[in-house]
Write an enzyme that holds these catalytic residues in place. Structure first.
Site, short mmCIF file in Angstrom:
data_model
loop_
_atom_site.label_atom_id
_atom_site.label_comp_id
_atom_site.label_asym_id
_atom_site.label_seq_id
_atom_site.Cartn_x
_atom_site.Cartn_y
_atom_site.Cartn_z
CG ASP A 51 -2.02 1.07 0.92
OD1 ASP A 51 -2.40 1.41 -0.10
OD2 ASP A 51 -2.67 1.44 1.96
CG HIS A 66 -0.28 2.40 -9.15
ND1 HIS A 66 -0.40 1.64 -7.99
CD2 HIS A 66 -1.39 3.02 -9.53
CE1 HIS A 66 -1.75 2.20 -7.55
NE2 HIS A 66 -2.24 3.04 -8.58
CG LEU A 117 9.35 -17.16 -4.36
CD1 LEU A 117 9.05 -17.44 -2.90
CD2 LEU A 117 9.90 -15.89 -4.72
#
Ligand code: IPE
Ligand code: IPE
Ligand code: MG
Length: 225
Positions: free
Chosen positions: A12, A29, A123
């Site tokens: 955030d 962003h 991962l």
């Protein structure tokens, strides 16, 4: 020392960062995407097996159309540029959330990328896209009902988007906001939560390692003493 299997992150603060530095939320962003790349690398270095990133919530559709379009374009080009790196680094991509609502081309690209990377085992990156915990739980109960299963913990967990993924040990939320915003409500019943003041584009490997080290010292009781 607590082992760390799974880190979940609410990334955030991009919009605020963009307004502060570049005068546009969208550029925030874009800057946030650089942090994503760094944190993926660092997660591998720390030998953590699962990383879940909250990229778009079921509530984020309320945002202006131009921002929504920008976010999905960013995701689209990220996949184009990075999916071969995912394979090189043995990273498996999994989407959690309802992607039926995305445009056909992007949906197919995401599904293809999941398919392409499904055997990778270093991962697993779970990308939460059009994800909402309440919707996930409703879909889960519907599946249980349809298959005439008993409602119990095992059957619920087997039918969540996150079936076969251990619950997050750690939740990190950047951006100086202390709430869960409909993220993994069931799965985080016993996660250790770290709220970070920095905005996501400013969050770095050092901040991440600090949290991982703090986590290792925590005594996890699970109700016991
Ligand atoms: C989080 O950053 C990223 C997404 C929701 C996609 P925000 O866009 O919510 O940034 P702030 O909270 O408005 O600064
Ligand atoms: C949560 O951030 C969703 C993502 C990071 C994708 P928001 O910025 O949407 O959360 P609220 O609306 O402030 O709770
Ligand atoms: Mg926000």
């Amino acid at each position: 020392m607590n082992p760390i299997k799974h880190v979940a992150i609410i990334m955030d603060g991009n919009g605020r960062w963009g307004l502060k530095h570049k005068k546009s939320r969208n550029l925030g962003h874009r800057a946030g995407l650089n942090t994503v790349k760094k944190i993926i690398k660092s997660t591998i270095k720390n030998k953590i097996k699962y990383l879940t990133l909250y990229a778009f919530s079921t509530e984020n559709w309320k945002r202006p159309q131009n921002e929504i379009n920008f976010l999905f374009k960013l995701l689209d080009s990220f996949i184009d540029k990075k999916i071969s790196d995912f394979n090189k680094n043995k990273i498996k991509l999994k989407i959690i959330g309802n992607i039926e609502l995305l445009n056909n081309k992007l949906r197919k690209k995401l599904q293809k990328s999941e398919q392409l990377t499904k055997k990778n085992n270093r991962l697993q990156v779970n990308l939460a896209l059009n994800y909402g915990s309440k919707t996930e739980l409703i879909e889960t109960f519907k599946k249980i009902n349809k298959n005439k299963l008993h409602i119990n913990i095992k059957n619920i967990e087997r039918n969540l988007y996150t079936s076969n993924i251990p619950d997050p040990d750690i939740l990190i939320r950047t951006g100086n906001t202390q709430r869960l915003s409909n993220f993994l409500l069931w799965q985080m019943a016993y996660s250790e939560i770290f709220f970070e003041k920095k905005l996501w584009p400013d969050f770095n490997e050092k901040d991440y390692n600090k949290i991982l080290n703090q986590f290792k010292k925590i005594k996890r009781n699970y109700g016991n003493i």
